[in-house]
Design a protein around this motif. Structure first.
Motif, short mmCIF file in Angstrom:
data_model
loop_
_atom_site.label_atom_id
_atom_site.label_comp_id
_atom_site.label_asym_id
_atom_site.label_seq_id
_atom_site.Cartn_x
_atom_site.Cartn_y
_atom_site.Cartn_z
N GLY A 213 43.39 25.20 34.80
CA GLY A 213 42.91 25.70 36.09
C GLY A 213 41.41 25.63 36.20
N VAL A 214 40.71 25.95 35.10
CA VAL A 214 39.25 25.85 35.10
C VAL A 214 38.81 24.41 35.30
CG1 VAL A 214 37.22 26.01 33.61
CG2 VAL A 214 38.78 27.95 33.81
N LEU A 227 22.15 21.91 36.13
CA LEU A 227 21.88 23.23 35.59
C LEU A 227 22.90 24.26 36.08
CD1 LEU A 227 17.97 23.37 35.80
CD2 LEU A 227 19.41 22.90 33.80
N ALA A 228 23.39 24.09 37.30
CA ALA A 228 24.43 24.98 37.81
C ALA A 228 25.73 24.76 37.03
CB ALA A 228 24.65 24.74 39.29
N VAL A 229 26.00 23.50 36.67
CA VAL A 229 27.18 23.21 35.86
C VAL A 229 27.10 23.93 34.52
CG1 VAL A 229 28.39 21.39 34.60
CG2 VAL A 229 27.70 21.01 36.97
N ARG A 235 30.19 30.62 31.94
CA ARG A 235 31.05 31.66 32.51
C ARG A 235 32.52 31.39 32.22
NH1 ARG A 235 31.38 32.17 38.91
NH2 ARG A 235 32.88 30.48 38.55
N ASN A 236 32.95 30.15 32.42
CA ASN A 236 34.35 29.82 32.22
C ASN A 236 34.74 29.78 30.75
OD1 ASN A 236 35.18 29.50 34.96
ND2 ASN A 236 34.11 27.53 35.02
#
Length: 269
Positions: A213-214, A227-229, A235-236
């Motif tokens: 799912g992630v 950088l957002a990735v 987090r994941n």
């Protein structure tokens, strides 16, 4: 599921094979062309599969040796926007259901996948095709541009330049070529697409559901800044680190056995 207009047969068939749910478009007399009742029935079937904890993967296919010949043109007519918007939204509901479920969705394509049928197949996480199947984005044949997510899924698979030509020219791509250019993920002998898709779906159903799912979530939507990735990966990954699936995977590695994901790990059962 609900049936099509003027037909006693259900327009969508649903069958469970272990943890894999098979959803079949069932209007073979029109090569599974999509009318409004079919749109609603298909969305309902996908949403039900998403909410059923027993289902770990979904296979989408068509009856009668055809995947889907596109929108049912016999049910279309010129109409103002306020009348056609609900119809378009019903089609997008199907694609949202495929994209929003964390469960892998595999398309099994035999015969034609034209117009909306091509977009439907390409919305799936994996496309298994017969070498004799045919893909074509035929929307321009009736003066339309395309919908059902095709402007996201098609360029993501084959690149914007090739997608532009395929959409503008309505050119046809056979199953073998579809695999070669990345339009499909696996090409198989005629008549075996469903069986091959079930094999692939079975492998996915045995995988770690939270991690799968992630992966779907991370690869969907607008491109992200690198950088957002990195932040999303932290987090994941840290969320997954504290799950039964991770504990089971580590235990299975240590015990030299195949992991059984989706169940509490040994010692917690």
């Amino acid at each position: 599921m609900s049936g099509g207009e003027g037909s006693a047969a259900p327009s969508v068939l649903v069958e469970d094979r272990a943890a894999v749910r098979v959803i079949t478009l069932n209007r073979p007399e029109v090569r599974n062309a999509i009318d409004l009742p079919l749109r609603h029935a298909l969305a309902e079937a996908l949403e039900a599969a998403d909410s059923d904890a027993r289902v770990r993967a979904i296979v989408l296919t068509g009856a009668g040796g055809a995947f889907c010949s596109g929108g049912d043109i016999s049910t279309m007519r010129r109409a103002p926007r306020h009348e056609t918007t609900p119809r378009a939204q019903a089609a997008q509901r199907v694609i949202r259901a495929i994209w929003h479920t964390p469960k892998p969705v595999v398309a099994a394509v035999e015969g034609p996948a034209f117009g909306a049928g091509a977009a439907l197949a390409l919305a799936c996480d994996r496309v298994v095709t017969s070498v004799e199947a045919t893909f074509a984005t035929t929307f321009t044949g009736v003066g339309l541009a395309g919908d059902m997510g095709v402007f996201a899924s098609l360029p993501a698979r084959i690149g914007p330049a090739r997608a532009r030509q395929m959409l503008m020219l309505g050119s046809r791509v056979g199953g073998a070529e579809a695999e070669r250019i990345g339009l499909a993920d696996r090409a198989v002998a005629p008549g075996t697409a469903l069986q091959a898709a079930l094999e692939d779906a079975g492998r996915l159903a045995a995988g770690p559901p939270l991690a799968l799912g992630v992966i779907k979530q991370m690869l969907s939507g607008e491109p992200r800044h690198p950088l957002a990735v990195l932040d999303l990966e932290i987090r994941n990954q840290t969320m997954l680190w504290d799950t039964d699936d991770f504990a089971e995977g580590v235990a299975a590695f240590a015990e030299k056995r195949r992991p059984e994901f989706g169940r509490p790990p040994a010692g917690h059962r």
